[in-house]
Design a protein around this motif. Structure first.
Motif, mmCIF file in Angstrom:
data_model
loop_
_atom_site.group_PDB
_atom_site.id
_atom_site.type_symbol
_atom_site.label_atom_id
_atom_site.label_comp_id
_atom_site.label_asym_id
_atom_site.label_seq_id
_atom_site.Cartn_x
_atom_site.Cartn_y
_atom_site.Cartn_z
ATOM 1 N N PRO A 1 0.832 -1.213 0.000
ATOM 2 C CA PRO A 1 0.000 0.000 0.000
ATOM 3 C C PRO A 1 0.861 1.255 0.000
ATOM 4 C CG PRO A 1 -0.751 -1.569 1.667
ATOM 5 C CD PRO A 1 0.562 -2.079 1.149
ATOM 6 N N THR A 2 0.342 2.323 -0.594
ATOM 7 C CA THR A 2 1.080 3.579 -0.664
ATOM 8 C C THR A 2 0.185 4.724 -0.215
ATOM 9 O OG1 THR A 2 2.251 5.104 -2.127
ATOM 10 C CG2 THR A 2 0.436 3.881 -3.083
ATOM 11 N N THR A 3 0.806 5.770 0.333
ATOM 12 C CA THR A 3 0.071 6.967 0.746
ATOM 13 C C THR A 3 0.101 8.037 -0.332
ATOM 14 O OG1 THR A 3 2.080 7.803 1.818
ATOM 15 C CG2 THR A 3 0.536 6.551 3.180
ATOM 16 N N SER A 4 0.815 7.761 -1.437
ATOM 17 C CA SER A 4 0.920 8.735 -2.514
ATOM 18 C C SER A 4 -0.377 8.802 -3.307
ATOM 19 C CB SER A 4 2.086 8.378 -3.443
ATOM 20 O OG SER A 4 2.118 9.238 -4.560
ATOM 21 N N GLU A 5 -0.729 10.015 -3.763
ATOM 22 C CA GLU A 5 -1.937 10.176 -4.572
ATOM 23 C C GLU A 5 -1.713 9.762 -6.018
ATOM 24 O OE1 GLU A 5 -3.224 14.172 -4.165
ATOM 25 O OE2 GLU A 5 -3.744 13.978 -2.032
ATOM 26 N N PRO A 35 -2.884 -3.897 -3.144
ATOM 27 C CA PRO A 35 -2.526 -3.218 -1.884
ATOM 28 C C PRO A 35 -3.463 -3.536 -0.730
ATOM 29 C CG PRO A 35 -2.428 -1.696 -3.753
ATOM 30 C CD PRO A 35 -3.063 -2.943 -4.258
ATOM 31 N N SER A 36 -4.709 -3.896 -1.039
ATOM 32 C CA SER A 36 -5.679 -4.186 0.030
ATOM 33 C C SER A 36 -5.678 -5.651 0.458
ATOM 34 C CB SER A 36 -7.088 -3.799 -0.438
ATOM 35 O OG SER A 36 -7.454 -4.534 -1.599
#
Length: 553
Positions: free
Chosen positions: A294-298, A336-337
Motif C-alpha cells: 500500500p502507498t500513501t501517494s496520490e 494493496p488491500s
C-alpha cells in the motif's frame, strides 16, 4: 546666282563626298577589324568546340564503355535476381508447407491443450471426489472408531464384570460344590437314618423313630432348595459368559471393519496425494506471485489489473511528454488491500505438499522496504497480521495432529539460519557468530542441509512460535535512508517433516524451506556507507546469482 549657287552646291557636295569617303574608309577599316576579330574569335571558338567535341567523344566513349559494363552487371544482376526469385519461390513453397505443418501442429497443440484442460478439469473433479471420499471414509472411520471404543469399553467392563463374576462364581461354585457334597452326605445320612435309600425306596430300620424321620425330611428339603439355588447361579454365570463371548465376537467384527476402513482411507489418501501433486504440477512447479505494498501517494505508479494476474507500471517522462506504461504478468497478483490470510491461502497448498512428502521452497524477493519480512513473519502477536512462516508451521502441526487420527505419526524438526556477507550463521544457537564454519551438503536421501546447525523438535504451535521469535530477534537489521529496520541478511527457515504409518509401513519425508531474502537496494538512494555498503554489495551480488538460478530453471 544660279551658277554661284551651283558652284556653292558643288563645293558642299565635294565636302560631303569627302566626308562620306572618310566615313566609308573608317567604316571599312572598322569592318575589316571586326571581321578579323570575328575570324579570330571564330577560330578560337572553333578550337574550343573541337576540344569540347573531343572531350564529349571521349566521354561518350567512356559512357558507352560504362554502359556496356553496367549492362553486363545488370544482366548478371537480372540472372542473380532470377536465381534469387527461384530460390524465394522455393523458400515460399517450403514456407507454405512449413506454415501448413505449423498450422497442423498448432491445431494439434490446441487439441492437446484442450485435452490437457479437460484432463485438468477431470483431475480437479477426481481430486474433489477423492477428497469427498476421503472425508466420508474418515467420517465413517471415526464413527466406527467411536463404536469400537464404545464396544471396547463395554467389552472391558463386561470382561471385568465377567472376571469378577467368574471369580465370584468360582468361589460360589466351590462353596456350592462343598455345600452340595456336604448336603449330599447329610442327605444320605438322613436317608439312611429315615430308612430311605438313594433310589427312594423305604429301608427297614429298627432304631428309627417318627420324630427323627420328620426332622430329617425338613433338613433334606432345605438342602434341596439350596442345591437348586446354586444350580441357578451356575446357569446365570454361564449366560454371562455367553454374552461376553458374543461381545468379543462383535468386537472382532468391528475391528475387522476398522481395519478395512483404514485400508480404504490409506488408499484414498494416497490417491489424494497423487492428485494433489498432479494439480500442483499443472499449475506450475515454479510459480511467481506479486504483492503490491500500500502507498500513501496520490499518484500511484502501480495499477493492479482486474484479472488478478497482471500489473501495469506507469513511468513519468517529465515535462509535457506523455507517460509510458509497461505491463507484467504473474501467476497471481495481490493488490494493496490484500491481507496476510489471502496470501497464505494461495500458498497453503504448497505447505500441504510438504506434508505429503515433497520438497517445497518459498522465496520472498523485492526491493528494500517493500514488505518482504512483513509477508514472511508479520506480527506474531496478532492473528490477522501473522506471516507465512508462523502460519505454515501452525498448519503443519495442526495437520499432523489431524492425521494422527488416521494412524500417521509425524516427527518434525526445524533449523533457522541467516546468510550475512556470504557467511552462514545459526540463529537458534545462542552466542553463535558469523565466523562459525558451516557448509551446505546434499544427503543421500536427496535433502539439502546445512552442516553444524542446531535442529530443534517442533511439537506444538507454541513451540514453533517461540522458535521463530528467537530467530527473528537474533537476525541482523540496521537502519538506512529507505528503511528504518532494513534486513541485512537472508534468513532460511528449514522444516523437516517425516511421517510414518506403522500399520501400512508407509513413510513420507518432506521439507519446507521458507526464505526471507534481504532487499535489493541502490546505494545512492539508501545512503549505505562503510559496513552498510559492504552488506549492500553482498546482498545485490547474491540476488544476482539467484536470478541466474531462476533463469536456468
Amino acid at each position: 546666282e544660279c551658277d554661284a549657287r551651283v558652284t556653292e552646291a558643288e563645293g558642299k557636295l565635294a565636302e560631303v563626298k569627302e566626308q562620306s569617303d572618310a566615313m566609308t574608309a573608317e567604316l571599312t577599316a572598322a569592318l575589316d577589324k571586326a571581321v578579323t576579330d570575328a575570324e579570330e574569335a571564330l577560330s578560337t571558338e572553333k578550337a574550343a568546340a573541337a576540344a569540347a567535341l573531343a572531350e564529349k567523344d571521349a566521354a561518350a566513349e567512356a559512357a558507352a564503355t560504362a554502359a556496356a559494363a553496367e549492362k553486363e552487371t545488370l544482366e548478371a544482376s537480372i540472372k542473380q535476381l532470377e536465381t534469387d526469385l527461384e530460390t524465394v519461390n522455393a523458400e515460399k513453397t517450403a514456407a507454405s508447407e512449413a506454415l501448413q505443418a505449423l498450422e497442423m501442429k498448432v491445431a494439434a497443440a490446441a487439441e492437446a491443450m484442450s485435452e490437457a484442460e479437460s484432463k485438468h478439469a477431470e483431475l480437479i473433479e477426481t481430486a474433489q471426489t477423492a477428497e469427498a471420499r476421503v472425508q466420508g471414509v474418515v467420517a465413517q472411520l471415526e464413527y466406527e472408531r467411536g463404536e469400537v471404543d464404545r464396544l471396547v469399553k463395554e467389552a472391558k467392563e463386561a470382561a471385568a464384570r465377567s472376571e469378577k463374576e467368574a471369580k465370584e462364581r468360582e468361589k460360589v461354585a466351590k462353596k456350592a460344590a462343598a455345600e452340595r457334597a456336604d448336603m449330599l452326605s447329610e442327605l444320605r445320612a438322613l436317608r439312611a437314618a429315615t430308612g430311605i435309600g438313594d433310589d427312594g425306596e423305604q429301608v427297614d430300620e429298627e432304631d428309627g423313630d417318627a420324630e427323627g424321620a420328620e426332622m430329617s425330611a425338613r433338613d433334606a428339603g432345605a438342602l434341596t432348595a439350596r442345591l437348586v439355588k446354586a444350580t441357578k447361579a451356575c446357569a446365570a454365570a454361564e449366560l454371562k459368559a455367553a454374552e461376553a463371548a458374543e461381545l468379543k465376537a462383535k468386537l472382532k467384527e468391528k475391528q475387522a471393519r476398522v481395519d478395512e476402513l483404514e485400508s480404504q482411507a490409506l488408499d484414498a489418501d494416497a490417491m489424494r496425494r497423487a492428485l494433489h501433486n498432479q494439480i500442483q504440477e499443472l499449475r506450475g512447479n515454479v510459480r511467481v506471485f506479486c504483492r503490491v505494498r500500500p502507498t500513501t501517494s496520490e499518484t500511484a505508479c502501480v495499477d493492479v489489473a482486474a484479472d488478478g494476474a497482471s500489473v501495469a507500471l506507469t513511468k513519468s517522462q517529465g515535462g509535457d511528454k506523455e507517460s509510458s506504461v509497461a505491463g507484467f504478468e504473474f501467476d497471481r497478483v495481490f493488490g494493496p488491500s490484500s491481507t496476510q490470510t489471502e496470501v497464505f491461502e494461495e500458498v497453503s497448498q504448497l505447505v500441504q505438499s510438504a506434508l505429503d512428502g515433497y520438497k517445497v521452497c518459498l522465496f520472498s524477493y523485492g526491493q528494500t522496504g517493500s514488505g518482504k519480512t512483513h509477508t514472511m513473519l508479520g506480527d506474531q502477536a496478532c492473528e490477522k497480521t501473522r506471516g507465512i512462516i508462523p502460519r505454515a508451521v501452525a498448519k503443519v502441526v495442526e495437520a499432523s495432529e489431524a492425521n494422527a487420527k488416521k494412524g500417521w505419526r509425524y516427527d518434525m524438526t526445524a533449523s533457522y539460519v541467516e546468510i550475512y556477507n556470504e557467511q552462514v550463521r545459526d540463529l537458534l544457537c545462542a552466542g553463535s557468530g558469523h565466523s562459525d564454519k558451516h557448509s551446505i551438503v546434499h544427503t543421500p536421501r536427496g535433502v539439502t542441509e546445512v552442516s553444524g546447525v542446531r535442529r530443534e523438535p517442533v511439537a506444538s504451535v507454541d513451540a514453533a512460535a517461540g522458535l521463530v521469535r528467537r530467530a527473528a530477534s537474533a537476525r541482523a537489521v540496521e537502519a538506512t535512508q529507505m528503511n528504518a529496520v532494513s534486513s541485512r541478511s537472508h534468513t532460511i527457515f528449514m522444516l523437516y517433516i517425516t511421517g510414518t504409518h506403522d500399520a501400512s509401513g508407509s513413510r513420507l519425508t518432506g521439507c519446507l524451506n521458507l526464505v526471507d531474502l534481504a532487499g535489493s537496494e541502490r546505494v545512492g538512494r539508501s545512503g549505505a556507507e562503510g559496513a552498510r555498503l559492504k552488506e549492500a554489495c553482498a546482498i545485490n551480488k547474491s540476488l544476482s546469482c539467484l536470478g541466474d538460478v531462476f533463469q536456468a530453471l
